[in-house]
Design a protein around this motif. Structure first.
Motif, PDB file in Angstrom:
ATOM      1  N   SER A 106       0.827  -1.215   0.000  1.00 26.61           N
ATOM      2  CA  SER A 106       0.000   0.000   0.000  1.00 26.61           C
ATOM      3  C   SER A 106       0.855   1.255   0.000  1.00 26.61           C
ATOM      4  O   SER A 106       0.576   2.215  -0.737  1.00 26.61           O
ATOM      5  N   LEU A 107       1.902   1.274   0.816  1.00 24.46           N
ATOM      6  CA  LEU A 107       2.750   2.450   0.893  1.00 24.46           C
ATOM      7  C   LEU A 107       3.547   2.627  -0.400  1.00 24.46           C
ATOM      8  O   LEU A 107       3.718   3.751  -0.892  1.00 24.46           O
ATOM      9  N   HIS A 108       4.033   1.527  -0.962  1.00 24.40           N
ATOM     10  CA  HIS A 108       4.779   1.597  -2.224  1.00 24.40           C
ATOM     11  C   HIS A 108       3.899   2.170  -3.334  1.00 24.40           C
ATOM     12  O   HIS A 108       4.330   3.031  -4.122  1.00 24.40           O
ATOM     13  N   LYS A 109       2.651   1.720  -3.400  1.00 16.66           N
ATOM     14  CA  LYS A 109       1.720   2.216  -4.419  1.00 16.66           C
ATOM     15  C   LYS A 109       1.457   3.705  -4.242  1.00 16.66           C
ATOM     16  O   LYS A 109       1.427   4.464  -5.224  1.00 16.66           O
ATOM     17  N   ALA A 110       1.288   4.145  -2.983  1.00 16.59           N
ATOM     18  CA  ALA A 110       1.023   5.561  -2.729  1.00 16.59           C
ATOM     19  C   ALA A 110       2.201   6.429  -3.155  1.00 16.59           C
ATOM     20  O   ALA A 110       2.021   7.519  -3.716  1.00 16.59           O
ATOM     21  N   LEU A 111       3.432   5.961  -2.919  1.00 14.25           N
ATOM     22  CA  LEU A 111       4.616   6.759  -3.232  1.00 14.25           C
ATOM     23  C   LEU A 111       4.950   6.732  -4.726  1.00 14.25           C
ATOM     24  O   LEU A 111       5.715   7.574  -5.199  1.00 14.25           O
ATOM     25  N   GLN A 112       4.406   5.792  -5.460  1.00 12.13           N
ATOM     26  CA  GLN A 112       4.630   5.767  -6.899  1.00 12.13           C
ATOM     27  C   GLN A 112       3.663   6.677  -7.642  1.00 12.13           C
ATOM     28  O   GLN A 112       3.898   7.029  -8.797  1.00 12.13           O
ATOM     29  N   GLY A 113       2.568   7.067  -6.962  1.00  8.84           N
ATOM     30  CA  GLY A 113       1.609   7.968  -7.588  1.00  8.84           C
ATOM     31  C   GLY A 113       2.029   9.422  -7.414  1.00  8.84           C
ATOM     32  O   GLY A 113       3.165   9.737  -7.049  1.00  8.84           O
ATOM     33  N   ASP A 114       1.090  10.327  -7.682  1.00 12.77           N
ATOM     34  CA  ASP A 114       1.378  11.759  -7.532  1.00 12.77           C
ATOM     35  C   ASP A 114       1.202  12.129  -6.063  1.00 12.77           C
ATOM     36  O   ASP A 114       0.186  12.683  -5.655  1.00 12.77           O
ATOM     37  N   TRP A 115       2.225  11.821  -5.280  1.00 18.40           N
ATOM     38  CA  TRP A 115       2.098  12.025  -3.844  1.00 18.40           C
ATOM     39  C   TRP A 115       2.164  13.487  -3.449  1.00 18.40           C
ATOM     40  O   TRP A 115       1.865  13.849  -2.312  1.00 18.40           O
ATOM     41  N   THR A 116       2.559  14.374  -4.374  1.00 14.21           N
ATOM     42  CA  THR A 116       2.622  15.804  -4.033  1.00 14.21           C
ATOM     43  C   THR A 116       1.235  16.375  -3.755  1.00 14.21           C
ATOM     44  O   THR A 116       1.109  17.437  -3.147  1.00 14.21           O
ATOM     45  N   ARG A 117       0.210  15.661  -4.186  1.00 12.14           N
ATOM     46  CA  ARG A 117      -1.165  16.145  -3.987  1.00 12.14           C
ATOM     47  C   ARG A 117      -1.833  15.466  -2.793  1.00 12.14           C
ATOM     48  O   ARG A 117      -3.007  15.698  -2.526  1.00 12.14           O
ATOM     49  N   LEU A 118      -1.089  14.620  -2.114  1.00 15.08           N
ATOM     50  CA  LEU A 118      -1.667  13.937  -0.946  1.00 15.08           C
ATOM     51  C   LEU A 118      -2.004  14.932   0.155  1.00 15.08           C
ATOM     52  O   LEU A 118      -1.222  15.837   0.455  1.00 15.08           O
ATOM     53  N   LYS A 119      -3.175  14.762   0.746  1.00 12.87           N
ATOM     54  CA  LYS A 119      -3.596  15.588   1.873  1.00 12.87           C
ATOM     55  C   LYS A 119      -3.970  14.679   3.040  1.00 12.87           C
ATOM     56  O   LYS A 119      -4.455  13.563   2.844  1.00 12.87           O
ATOM     57  N   PRO A 120      -3.742  15.155   4.257  1.00 14.26           N
ATOM     58  CA  PRO A 120      -4.102  14.326   5.416  1.00 14.26           C
ATOM     59  C   PRO A 120      -5.593  14.014   5.447  1.00 14.26           C
ATOM     60  O   PRO A 120      -6.418  14.806   4.995  1.00 14.26           O
ATOM     61  N   THR A 121      -5.922  12.861   5.989  1.00 14.14           N
ATOM     62  CA  THR A 121      -7.320  12.490   6.182  1.00 14.14           C
ATOM     63  C   THR A 121      -7.931  13.371   7.250  1.00 14.14           C
ATOM     64  O   THR A 121      -7.313  13.634   8.291  1.00 14.14           O
ATOM     65  N   ARG A 122      -9.126  13.856   7.000  1.00 11.16           N
ATOM     66  CA  ARG A 122      -9.809  14.693   7.989  1.00 11.16           C
ATOM     67  C   ARG A 122     -10.620  13.810   8.919  1.00 11.16           C
ATOM     68  O   ARG A 122     -11.462  13.027   8.477  1.00 11.16           O
ATOM     69  N   ARG A 123     -10.350  13.898  10.181  1.00 12.62           N
ATOM     70  CA  ARG A 123     -11.085  13.131  11.176  1.00 12.62           C
ATOM     71  C   ARG A 123     -11.601  14.072  12.244  1.00 12.62           C
ATOM     72  O   ARG A 123     -10.909  15.015  12.635  1.00 12.62           O
ATOM     73  N   ARG A 124     -12.771  13.768  12.710  1.00 15.86           N
ATOM     74  CA  ARG A 124     -13.337  14.577  13.789  1.00 15.86           C
ATOM     75  C   ARG A 124     -12.651  14.214  15.100  1.00 15.86           C
ATOM     76  O   ARG A 124     -12.546  13.037  15.454  1.00 15.86           O
ATOM     77  N   ALA A 125     -12.176  15.232  15.812  1.00 19.25           N
ATOM     78  CA  ALA A 125     -11.502  14.981  17.089  1.00 19.25           C
ATOM     79  C   ALA A 125     -12.514  14.473  18.112  1.00 19.25           C
ATOM     80  O   ALA A 125     -13.657  14.930  18.142  1.00 19.25           O
ATOM     81  N   PRO A 126     -12.136  13.497  18.941  1.00 21.08           N
ATOM     82  CA  PRO A 126     -13.047  13.017  19.985  1.00 21.08           C
ATOM     83  C   PRO A 126     -13.536  14.161  20.860  1.00 21.08           C
ATOM     84  O   PRO A 126     -12.764  15.066  21.216  1.00 21.08           O
ATOM     85  N   ALA A 127     -14.824  14.123  21.191  1.00 21.23           N
ATOM     86  CA  ALA A 127     -15.434  15.232  21.933  1.00 21.23           C
ATOM     87  C   ALA A 127     -14.767  15.472  23.282  1.00 21.23           C
ATOM     88  O   ALA A 127     -14.658  16.601  23.739  1.00 21.23           O
ATOM     89  N   HIS A 128     -14.284  14.379  23.933  1.00 20.26           N
ATOM     90  CA  HIS A 128     -13.754  14.550  25.289  1.00 20.26           C
ATOM     91  C   HIS A 128     -12.458  15.347  25.314  1.00 20.26           C
ATOM     92  O   HIS A 128     -12.058  15.851  26.360  1.00 20.26           O
TER      93      HIS A 128
END
Length: 877
Positions: free
Chosen positions: A755-777
């Motif tokens: 999975s990591l090899h495939k991601a780095l072979q693509g256009d990784w310059t456009r990769l953005k972090p996954t947006r996750r909602r922070a736990p309420a606590h």
């Protein structure tokens, strides 16, 4: 209507709609008055009764409106409503009883529908059962129904219906006393297991958790069914319990009930758990005062102590119920003839026991020497509780009593005995400072247990090392422990390491003073007391060094070794450190931390052996490691010439800072490829570990570190350590330690590589972090974001050190790496440390935007602000 029912105002002159409107207003007004009356000194039992009485009045009126009695129906309150305990948001449990053997006819069904609809219309959360006489007898076979009906009381019912229902409950063939007791005892134990058999959780359940309100109710249900008394108070009259025990339970009931009532007001909905969301407001409503987190911590301490007392006295009563059913067995004396076993319960044979504090400690020593003991006999437990004041503080103890306490530390299982002494209040008497941390929680996400429970867990971990128990969490602990000269001193350091928590000041410094005073008073030498004092004062030193500094740097190890000074201290500190971290939170101890601390220990020990005055030079160290790696690879079947070529590609700094196994793994990975990049390899740290080590060998291009970090984040992996190394020919070797965010799903190393090899072979310059909602606590644990950038010194000259302290959250490192990439900053190394809700990360960085602060302070300030905005989630996406 029975004589027990609340007087109902006549409602015949009102239409159903008008009555519903008035009833809603009345209920709302009553709840508002109750909320106003609630406070730290309120009569909570009166509040519960008065709320139940008002609800009862409205229910009886609704019953009259629906003309249910004319249809041969009878109404009973059951469950909590039957006990006249009505908390905010609680269900109103009712039984509609039909004395006949047939089902309700059409008219009765219509009446029930009118009655139920009225209750829902006025906003009462009703739990309703409708049963005829036959169905009631059948339903009682279910222990849940049986138990609910034990608390039943008539609201609108004639004497025949009341008598019939009582007859159904008293049927000797349905739930005889012994069967009922066994079933409720099993139910209690299973419920406790759901909560890990402890009430000392960060968000405890007031009702269902161990030592909670359900435990008190269970004791009362068993008392009714097994002994035949109306309530726990009736146990005093038949000699089953002492007045002091029942009064203590009632006092704890008041504390727990006040917490549950207030929690319902604060939450505004049904809630039984003391969640972080409500702890601050509830502590304020209950009148707790102090700075910062003190009100919450004091409130929670009151809960934990109440729960502990409920469990302690509850165990005694349950044992007496068991004796009531099974009868008292003959006592079997032990080798110490003062004590014996009765049905595997340990007790004192002297009816006047205890005559002294010495006899109390002798009991625990005898207990510690016995196996397969179920617990303390109820009579002895009660006598102990009534005579705790006989145990003096250690500074007032005579030499024989001090000697007995030291005997406890020298038992085969001292941690278990100390835990028993703490649970029964003896340890707090002998070491008064321990009373201050009993039930003391810390309002953060780092410490999962109260201070006393954490301390006892640390002792238990050390005991496991001493007994050489197999525990895959600790790779070298069993090898290190036999070198400890005086294990009892290590136990004492563990006992005192957090004893000053909750006081004003540094708990390590204050605890060290307490530890020294205790040791000297107990007759230990200055040297022995000094070791315990040093361990308590420095119990965080090794953890902070391993997690916040680069232990692959020989200078870091040398500085640490100078602070530790000798092998005995190192052995004790290492064992105390790993036992401490592993006992802090189940999620905190990982295979990576085990390996990091083991590496810190072995490297420090090696540095001490070689001599701190004349450390091995980097060149000597590199030469020795290179030779070891070559030998290792040749033994694995690799030809010498390819091995030498592969080792020329490995960053030379690794030969100074890494172990031979890791370098050999990297070299073998290089031998497997024909020069095509990127190279991605992953392996488990050991065995069935969830932690994986990941190697990425790639061309050194701008933003590659960010691409790797974001890709790992998108794969659901949490980065625990990052090492970024420059290769020899415009390439990089990035090494990460990761673990899945969801440990249940895991991550296969091969799948990770692909999975990591495939991601780095693509256009990784456009990769953005996954947006996750922070736990309420997390909103309740705000850490002020601090960003510091300063020029590196010594071996780090030419680079800058970026230090960040902030709230931890999923994806934080991915966001930071993306921000640094956009700012044109390269990352050369990263130290990732997480302490509950607090993240403390250090990066070694470089880039055109970085110049000494004295030259361009505005540019440096702008960089810091950009990072702050990224961390706090305010950057424009």
């Amino acid at each position: 209507m029975s004589q027990d029912a609340a007087p109902a105002e006549p409602v015949t002159s009102l239409s159903a709609a008008d009555w519903v409107s008035l009833a809603r207003q009345s209920l709302k007004s009553a709840d508002s008055v109750a909320a106003e009356q609630f406070g730290p000194d309120c009569d909570i039992e009166w509040l519960l009764r008065s709320r139940a009485a008002r609800i009862e009045q409205l229910i009886v009126q609704a019953w009259q409106q629906a003309a249910c009695s004319a249809c041969g129906l009878h109404l009973f309150a059951v469950g909590g409503f039957g006990r006249a305990e009505m908390y905010p948001q609680s269900d109103v449990d009712l039984l509609i009883y039909l004395a006949a053997a047939s089902d309700p006819d059409f008219a009765a069904q219509q009446a029930i529908e009118r009655f139920t609809q009225s209750l829902w219309d006025i906003g009462l959360p009703v739990g309703l059962s409708v049963r005829n006489a036959v169905q009631t007898r059948e339903a009682v076979a279910d222990i849940t129904v049986m138990t609910a009906l034990l608390d039943s009381r008539p609201l609108v019912a004639d004497e025949t219906a009341i008598r019939d229902l009582r007859a159904a409950l008293s049927d000797p063939e349905l739930w005889p006393a012994d069967a009922y007791f066994s079933a409720k005892l099993q139910e209690l134990r299973q419920r406790h297991e759901r909560f890990g058999n402890t009430s000392d959780n960060l968000e405890p359940n007031i009702k269902e958790g161990p030592g909670g309100l359900r435990d008190l109710q269970t004791l009362e249900w068993i008392a009714k069914r097994v002994v035949g008394v109306a309530d726990l108070q009736g146990l005093i009259d038949i000699g089953h319990s002492g007045a002091d025990e029942i009064q203590t339970l009632r006092t704890q009931h008041v504390i727990l009930a006040r917490l549950r009532f207030g929690l319902g007001l604060v939450a505004g909905r049904r809630e039984e758990r003391l969640r972080f969301d409500h702890q601050r407001e509830l502590a304020q409503r209950l009148g707790y005062q102090g700075e910062r987190n003190r009100p919450v911590e004091d409130m929670m301490q009151a809960f934990y102590r109440a729960a502990a007392l409920v469990r302690r006295i509850g165990e005694r009563l349950l044992q007496r119920f068991e004796e009531q059913l099974k009868g008292t067995a003959a006592w079997a004396p032990l080798s110490d003839a003062r004590f014996g076993l009765n049905n595997r319960y340990l007790g004192a044979l002297d009816s006047e026991w205890p005559r002294s504090a010495l006899e109390i400690l002798d009991l625990f020593i005898a207990w510690g020497e016995q196996a397969n003991v179920k617990g303390l006999h109820s009579q002895t437990a009660r006598a102990l509780g009534e005579n705790l004041q006989q145990v003096p503080a250690y500074w007032n103890a005579d030499e024989s009593l001090k000697h007995r306490f030291l005997q406890v530390l020298r038992l085969e299982r001292p941690a278990k005995t100390l835990a028993r002494m703490a649970r029964l209040g003896v340890l707090q008497q002998f070491i008064p400072a321990f009373k201050g941390v009993s039930g003391r929680m810390q309002f953060d996400l780092f410490h999962a247990f109260t201070v006393d429970q954490h301390t006892l867990s640390v002792l238990s971990n050390l005991e496991g090392f001493a007994r050489q128990l197999e525990d895959r969490r600790f790779s070298i602990a069993n090898d290190v422990f036999p070198a400890v000269r005086r294990p009892e001193l290590l136990y004492l350091a563990a006992l005192f390491h957090d004893i000053a928590k909750g006081r004003n000041g540094d708990h390590s410094e204050l605890g060290a003073v307490d530890a020294r005073e205790f040791c000297l008073a107990m007759g230990y030498s200055e040297t022995q007391a000094g070791l315990v004092e040093w361990l308590v004062r420095q119990h965080l030193l090794m953890s902070q060094t391993a997690q916040k500094q680069d232990i692959d740097d020989p200078e870091v190890i040398r500085a640490f070794a100078l602070q530790v000074a000798d092998r005995d201290r190192l052995d004790n500190l290492y064992l105390l450190t790993i036992a401490d971290i592993a006992a802090t939170s189940p999620k905190l101890w990982t295979d990576w931390k085990d390996q990091v601390l083991a590496k810190a220990y072995t490297r420090t020990r090696l540095a001490m052996r070689r001599g701190l005055e004349n450390p091995m030079s980097d060149a000597e160290n590199a030469h020795e490691t290179r030779a070891e790696v070559q030998q290792l690879l040749v033994l694995r079947g690799h030809a010498a010439e390819p091995v030498q070529h592969a080792l020329t590609q490995v960053p030379q700094t690794l030969f100074v800072r890494a172990g031979a196994d890791q370098i050999a793994w990297i070299a073998e990975s290089l031998l497997e490829i024909d020069g095509d990049l990127p190279l991605v390899r992953a392996r488990r740290l050991r065995g069935e570990s969830n932690d994986l080590e990941v190697l990425v060998h790639a061309a050194d291009v701008e933003g590659i570190f960010s691409a790797i970090v974001i890709s790992l984040d998108r794969l659901g992996l949490e980065i625990q350590q990052a090492r970024v190394l420059d290769g020899n020919v415009g390439d990089i070797f990035d090494i990460f330690v990761v673990r899945p965010l969801d440990l249940r799903s895991g991550m296969d190393p091969t799948r990770l590589e692909q999975s990591l090899h495939k991601a780095l072979q693509g256009d990784w310059t456009r990769l953005k972090p996954t947006r996750r909602r922070a736990p309420a606590h997390l909103q309740h644990f705000r850490i002020p974001t601090a960003v510091d950038i300063r020029p590196g010194q010594g071996t780090q000259a030419g680079h800058f050190l970026l230090s960040i302290i902030c709230n931890d959250r999923v994806g934080l490192l991915a966001d930071l790496s993306c921000c640094l990439r956009e700012l044109g900053i390269a990352v050369h190394d990263a130290r990732i440390a997480t302490f509950g809700e607090r993240a403390e990360d250090i990066f070694r960085i470089s880039g055109p935007a970085l110049t000494p602060a004295t030259e361009q302070p505005d540019a440096m300030h702008s960089l810091q602000e950009a990072l702050r905005l990224c961390i706090d989630g305010e950057r424009t996406q």
